[in-house]
Design an enzyme around this catalytic site. Structure first.
Site, PDB file in Angstrom:
ATOM      1  N   HIS A   1      -2.386  28.341  52.068  1.00  0.00           N
ATOM      2  CA  HIS A   1      -2.858  26.992  51.765  1.00  0.00           C
ATOM      3  C   HIS A   1      -2.945  26.236  53.093  1.00  0.00           C
ATOM      4  CE1 HIS A   1      -2.450  22.822  50.252  1.00  0.00           C
ATOM      5  NE2 HIS A   1      -2.830  23.277  49.070  1.00  0.00           N
TER       6      HIS A   1
ATOM      7  N   ASP B   1       6.103  29.911  51.764  1.00  0.00           N
ATOM      8  CA  ASP B   1       5.558  28.792  50.997  1.00  0.00           C
ATOM      9  C   ASP B   1       5.671  29.186  49.522  1.00  0.00           C
ATOM     10  OD1 ASP B   1       3.944  27.191  49.472  1.00  0.00           O
ATOM     11  OD2 ASP B   1       2.224  27.263  50.820  1.00  0.00           O
TER      12      ASP B   1
ATOM     13  N   GLN C   1       3.670  27.857  44.708  1.00  0.00           N
ATOM     14  CA  GLN C   1       3.117  28.428  43.472  1.00  0.00           C
ATOM     15  C   GLN C   1       4.033  29.464  42.835  1.00  0.00           C
ATOM     16  OE1 GLN C   1       0.557  27.352  41.878  1.00  0.00           O
ATOM     17  NE2 GLN C   1      -0.298  26.002  43.452  1.00  0.00           N
TER      18      GLN C   1
ATOM     19  N   LYS D   1       4.936  20.879  40.858  1.00  0.00           N
ATOM     20  CA  LYS D   1       4.384  22.135  40.329  1.00  0.00           C
ATOM     21  C   LYS D   1       5.368  22.756  39.338  1.00  0.00           C
ATOM     22  CE  LYS D   1       1.472  22.638  44.133  1.00  0.00           C
ATOM     23  NZ  LYS D   1       0.058  22.357  44.074  1.00  0.00           N
TER      24      LYS D   1
ATOM     25  N   CYS E   1      -8.047  24.046  48.951  1.00  0.00           N
ATOM     26  CA  CYS E   1      -7.279  23.935  50.213  1.00  0.00           C
ATOM     27  C   CYS E   1      -7.005  25.296  50.827  1.00  0.00           C
ATOM     28  CB  CYS E   1      -5.968  23.175  50.019  1.00  0.00           C
ATOM     29  SG  CYS E   1      -6.190  21.506  49.465  1.00  0.00           S
TER      30      CYS E   1
END
Ligand code: PMP
Length: 411
Positions: free
Chosen positions: A127, A204, A207, A230, A369
């Site tokens: 991202h 990261d 998600q 999220k 993104c």
């Protein structure tokens, strides 16, 4: 269409006030949870309750409300520590989200440790928030950024990873789950390989955290970042996990109240210990409280149950969508989380998104993104549907019918 689920989705949906809404005269079909998940009443109420009955600034006061607010805030830190199995609560820093967490690592560890002759490794799947903070720092410091490439199906290319690790990078920054292609990366294995060449690893997890049990000690990563919004929680809150010894060595990047030990014009100002060293100023207190409620909510349902439900939806949606002539899935990794990106020959993704919106169906279109993925695949963007615990098989049916209708109108 009704299918088996580990829990009663219709009952669960009643906990989400927004899911009752109509949009453009149709019942809302919310398939944009990868951008931001909706909140159950438990989260909305926890925030309201805090604002109405417990609010005060934390850490600073001796009065009753300040103590209650501090306990609530620090209680969520402990909850998050357990949720991702960090070894100490001091390893959890509250931030405004994944973007903020990655900027923090770049701005502190990166600024202190990276120099012109160094290399860092990112992947094609990242991202923008795991690319641009490093590029900004690279402009200042002059280090090289190397990129691990992807295969056609959206999996990371193992040979490319090996080549980049052979360059002895200082840090490897990789997403746990791709927000665009759904690819689940084997972060434990990547971390092991990166550590063998002496690199740190930042993951990261924006998600991954809503869909997978995270165990930072098993992964053995050095940093892990996530966002509350999220995970059925509020926006403007997130976390950075960092190994305690690293956090102790890292300089602060934002100065202000709470992050200091002692401030002086006469002597050197000294700093607080982690995590406070990195939490200057008054944080998003009700947001953190709401995040705690979101973690409780996820755990009461069980991440394994959520994942099982979402995986059935993903399988069902993939097979149904592929029956539409000219439709191709973008991202077909063997291990995928609940994101489905697609394109229909000859039709721009944003035209499909606009027509679906007229039917009350919320999907995301564009580059999500992740422009470097689009460049690599030679596409302008995708239509992306994403699922959460509350998504249903009939919503998938509505999506498929909506896409069929859009295709008829646009061809
Ligand atoms: N990384 C990934 C993989 C994401 O999907 C997102 C959100 N789209 C982010 C980072 C940024 O998260 P936030 O906007 O909450 O900081």
């Amino acid at each position: 269409m009704k299918q088996d689920s580990p829990y009663d989705v219709d009952v669960l949906r009643k906990e989400f006030p927004i899911l009752d809404k109509e949009v453009n005269g149709h019942p809302l079909v919310y398939l944009d949870s990868a951008a931001s998940a909706q909140k159950p009443r438990a989260v909305i109420e926890a925030q309201r309750e805090y604002e109405a009955h417990f609010h005060s600034n934390i850490h600073r006061g001796v009065h009753t409300l300040a103590t209650k607010a501090t306990e609530a805030y620090e209680g969520v830190r402990a909850k998050l520590k357990n949720h991702i199995n960090a070894s100490k609560r001091e390893e959890i820093i509250f931030t405004s989200g994944t973007t903020d967490s990655i900027n923090l690592v770049a701005g502190t560890w990166g600024r202190a440790n990276l120099k012109k002759s160094d290399t860092i490794v990112l992947t094609r799947l990242e991202h923008h928030s795991n690319i641009v903070p490093w590029q900004i720092l690279a402009q200042e410091k002059g280090f090289a950024i190397e990129v691990v490439e992807i295969k056609e199906n959206g999996e990371l290319c193992e040979n490319s990873l090996k080549e980049k690790l052979a360059l002895s990078p200082k840090i490897v920054c990789v997403s746990h789950v791709s927000n665009t292609l759904g690819t689940i990366n084997d972060v434990k294995n990547i971390t092991k390989q990166a550590h063998q060449v002496g690199a740190l690893v930042l993951i990261d997890g924006a998600q991954a955290a809503p869909h997978k049990t995270i165990d930072v000690q098993v992964i053995d990563c050095d940093f892990y970042a996530g966002s509350a919004h999220k995970m059925y929680g509020p926006s403007g809150v997130g976390f950075l996990y960092g190994k305690h010894e690293l956090l102790c060595q890292m300089p602060p990047c934002r100065g202000g109240g709470e992050m200091i030990e002692s401030v002086s014009f006469e002597k050197q100002t000294t700093f607080n210990v982690p995590p406070y060293k990195f939490e200057a100023g008054t944080p998003n207190l009700s947001g953190v409280v709401g995040y705690g409620a979101a973690i409780d909510w996820i755990n009461s349902l069980g991440l394994d149950n959520i994942a099982a439900h979402e995986n059935s939806l993903l399988e069902y949606a993939s097979s149904k969508l592929l029956q539409i002539e000219g439709l191709r899935l973008i991202g077909t990794a063997k291990s995928k989380a609940s994101v489905i990106s697609f394109l229909v020959d000859g039709i721009h993704p944003s035209d499909i998104g606009t027509l679906l919106d007229q039917l009350g169906i919320a999907v995301r279109t564009g580059h999500h993104c992740t422009e470097p993925i689009m460049t690599k695949l030679g596409i302008p963007g995708t239509v992306r549907a994403s699922f959460a615990a509350y998504s249903t098989f009939s919503e998938v049916d509505a999506l498929v019918a909506g896409v069929e209708r859009a295709v008829k109108m646009l061809r």
